[in-house]
Write a protein that holds these residues in place. Structure first.
Motif, mmCIF file in Angstrom:
data_model
loop_
_atom_site.group_PDB
_atom_site.id
_atom_site.type_symbol
_atom_site.label_atom_id
_atom_site.label_comp_id
_atom_site.label_asym_id
_atom_site.label_seq_id
_atom_site.Cartn_x
_atom_site.Cartn_y
_atom_site.Cartn_z
ATOM 1 N N PHE A 39 0.830 -1.196 0.000
ATOM 2 C CA PHE A 39 0.000 0.000 0.000
ATOM 3 C C PHE A 39 0.867 1.249 0.000
ATOM 4 C CE2 PHE A 39 -2.457 -3.452 1.658
ATOM 5 C CZ PHE A 39 -3.652 -3.319 0.982
ATOM 6 N N VAL A 40 0.451 2.223 -0.808
ATOM 7 C CA VAL A 40 1.129 3.515 -0.879
ATOM 8 C C VAL A 40 0.190 4.586 -0.335
ATOM 9 C CG1 VAL A 40 2.557 2.824 -2.843
ATOM 10 C CG2 VAL A 40 0.372 3.994 -3.253
ATOM 11 N N GLU A 41 0.741 5.702 0.065
ATOM 12 C CA GLU A 41 -0.068 6.819 0.543
ATOM 13 C C GLU A 41 -1.072 7.226 -0.534
ATOM 14 O OE1 GLU A 41 -0.141 8.093 3.563
ATOM 15 O OE2 GLU A 41 1.459 6.755 4.219
ATOM 16 N N ASP A 42 -2.209 7.699 -0.106
ATOM 17 C CA ASP A 42 -3.250 8.087 -1.058
ATOM 18 C C ASP A 42 -2.795 9.194 -2.001
ATOM 19 O OD1 ASP A 42 -4.941 6.174 -0.073
ATOM 20 O OD2 ASP A 42 -6.143 7.553 1.108
ATOM 21 N N SER A 43 -1.872 10.032 -1.571
ATOM 22 C CA SER A 43 -1.386 11.128 -2.414
ATOM 23 C C SER A 43 -0.286 10.685 -3.384
ATOM 24 C CB SER A 43 -0.862 12.263 -1.537
ATOM 25 O OG SER A 43 0.200 11.796 -0.725
ATOM 26 N N ALA A 44 0.224 9.466 -3.224
ATOM 27 C CA ALA A 44 1.312 8.969 -4.082
ATOM 28 C C ALA A 44 0.758 8.306 -5.337
ATOM 29 C CB ALA A 44 2.163 7.973 -3.304
#
Length: 107
Positions: A39-44
């Protein structure tokens, strides 16, 4: 263009204390691991998946906010499958089978 659909039989997930959030989600089928989801940050931006040989599965990334809906799907829907497609640039997605419309589908 080729693709394979794999039925998810089991799953496990973890939380990473160092990262302060979701670690990874692993999806398993009859022949072994189908997917390793990070999982990556929502902004990435979401990196492209790495497909396993013979379309047997993939290492993939989802936005962090997708973890709870994915877990909900795995817990409450059936069947759940993973489709791996090598059409450029290659992709993997997690999906349900055809569901009846409306509430109370088990009644």
């Amino acid at each position: 263009m080729a693709f394979k659909v794999h039925v998810v039989r089991s799953y496990n997930y973890s939380f990473d204390a160092r990262a302060g959030g979701p670690g990874r989600l692993q999806l398993w089928g009859e022949a072994g691991k189908l997917a390793e989801i990070s999982f990556v940050e929502d902004s990435a931006s979401v990196p492209a998946p790495s497909l396993y040989p013979n379309l047997a599965g993939a290492n993939a990334y989802f936005k962090r906010s997708a973890m709870l809906p994915l877990i909900d799907m795995l817990r409450n829907e059936g069947p759940v499958s993973v489709t791996v497609n090598d059409q450029a640039p290659g992709f993997m997605f997690v999906h349900t089978g055809i569901e009846p419309a409306g509430e109370n589908e088990n009644q």
